[in-house]
Design an enzyme around this catalytic site. Structure first.
Site, PDB file in Angstrom:
ATOM      1  CD  GLU A  66      -3.154   0.680   0.282  1.00 22.52           C
ATOM      2  OE1 GLU A  66      -2.565   1.657  -0.220  1.00 22.52           O
ATOM      3  OE2 GLU A  66      -4.379   0.525   0.208  1.00 22.52           O
ATOM      4  NE  ARG A  68      -5.326  -1.691   9.049  1.00 24.68           N
ATOM      5  CZ  ARG A  68      -5.214  -1.225   7.815  1.00 24.68           C
ATOM      6  NH1 ARG A  68      -4.658  -0.020   7.614  1.00 24.68           N
ATOM      7  NH2 ARG A  68      -5.675  -1.895   6.781  1.00 24.68           N
ATOM      8  CG  ASN A 103      -6.071   2.290   5.081  1.00 20.71           C
ATOM      9  OD1 ASN A 103      -5.171   1.458   5.165  1.00 20.71           O
ATOM     10  ND2 ASN A 103      -6.991   2.240   4.143  1.00 20.71           N
ATOM     11  CG  ASN A 154      -8.250   2.836   0.799  1.00 19.37           C
ATOM     12  OD1 ASN A 154      -7.044   2.770   1.023  1.00 19.37           O
ATOM     13  ND2 ASN A 154      -9.080   1.824   1.035  1.00 19.37           N
ATOM     14  CG  ASP A 179      -7.027   0.016  -1.749  1.00 16.91           C
ATOM     15  OD1 ASP A 179      -6.380   0.883  -1.132  1.00 16.91           O
ATOM     16  OD2 ASP A 179      -7.114  -1.155  -1.363  1.00 16.91           O
TER      17      ASP A 179
END
Length: 309
Positions: free
Chosen positions: A20, A103, A105, A155, A202
């Protein structure tokens, strides 16, 4: 915009569990990205093919360059400085201490030096995620502002070339949102810019022409949208989970693509064995350079010079 469909090729078959957040470090002419599940940070140098990896103390969601040559990294618990010269992480700010199931991202620094990032539910079931911005105060402290919430998986984000529109993905809802950005960094007028029918949006990146490039989780492709939301020809990628792209190289016409093996069956991995690798291809229209987050030392030095003058 490009009239031909690029053909991505794998340049690093590292089999990342959740590759990522690719980001181009212009000073090094190198690409950095993370493996969230693997708790790792990776660097790839296109000119030489050299690779290097570091272990993160907790799952990293993103890293972005800082003006002093280091990086700001979003780990599971908050923002940390990362120095690739030493491999050391330094805690900067805790984020969402009241939401231990979340969390950090994806993240991005806009041309004004503002860091934008999202949080998400690590179990991917609860709409506890939010969209934040971070600025550096004159005394070096970090100012964190929550702009929007109600996300299961966030995202992006990314800004249009004129800095007036911010794009952010609500992945579970298969939606790409657009916001109006004011000069002071506030966001208004959230609306749906586009939706995907197959796969989940994403990471999103905007090129110099204002077109969106969106990695598609579960879609083996990169979707592209014009500034008016017209769907352009997608770019097929020989990997099931395409997470995000970054523009790099000396002219920002090289595209780098991260992918992920997370959640895939042995049968799918046998069909697409390069899933989890780093891919690249070239385009005619360049991307936008990734800005740097201000370094504390730079701001303090400027303040001292103003005091002496």
């Amino acid at each position: 915009m490009d009239t031909t469909t690029p053909a991505p090729r794998c340049v690093w078959d590292l089999k990342a569990q959740l590759g990522e957040g690719p980001v181009w470090a212009a000073a090094e002419q190198a690409l950095y990205f993370v493996d969230i599940v693997g708790s790792a940070i990776h660097r790839y140098v296109p000119e030489t093919g050299e690779t290097k990896s570091w272990t993160a103390p907790r799952p990293p969601g993103f890293l972005v360059p800082v003006a002093d040559g280091t990086f700001m990294c979003g780990l599971k618990d908050g923002l940390h400085g990362f120095d690739p010269a030493t491999g050391q992480f330094t805690a900067q700010a805790v984020v969402e201490p009241d939401r231990p199931g979340n969390r950090i991202n994806d993240g991005y620094v806009d041309p004004r030096g503002r860091l934008w990032f999202g949080t998400m539910d690590d179990g991917e079931t609860t709409p506890s995620g939010a969209l934040y911005s971070v600025t550096r105060a004159a005394d070096g402290a970090l100012r964190i502002v929550r702009h929007d919430e109600g996300y299961v998986v966030t995202n992006g984000p990314a800004l249009s070339p004129d800095g007036r529109t911010l794009y952010h993905n609500d992945s579970q809802r298969q939606s790409i949102y657009a916001f109006d950005v004011h000069d002071d960094g506030t966001l208004k007028n959230r609306r749906v810019f586009a939706r995907l029918a197959e796969g989940y949006p994403d990471g999103v990146v905007v090129d110099s022409a204002g077109c969106l490039w969106v990695g598609v989780w579960g879609g083996s492709r990169i979707e592209r949208f014009a500034p008016d939301a017209q769907r352009l020809a997608p770019v097929p990628v020989p990997a099931r989970n395409v997470t995000k792209i970054a523009f790099g190289g000396p002219d920002y016409r090289t595209v780098f693509v991260t992918t992920a093996r997370k959640g895939l069956t042995p049968e799918i991995l046998a069909e697409q064995p390069l899933t989890g690798g780093l891919f690249t291809f070239h385009v005619d229209v360049p991307g936008q350079a990734q800005a740097c987050f201000p370094a504390r030392e730079v701001r303090e030095l400027g303040r001292e010079m103003n005091t002496r003058s």
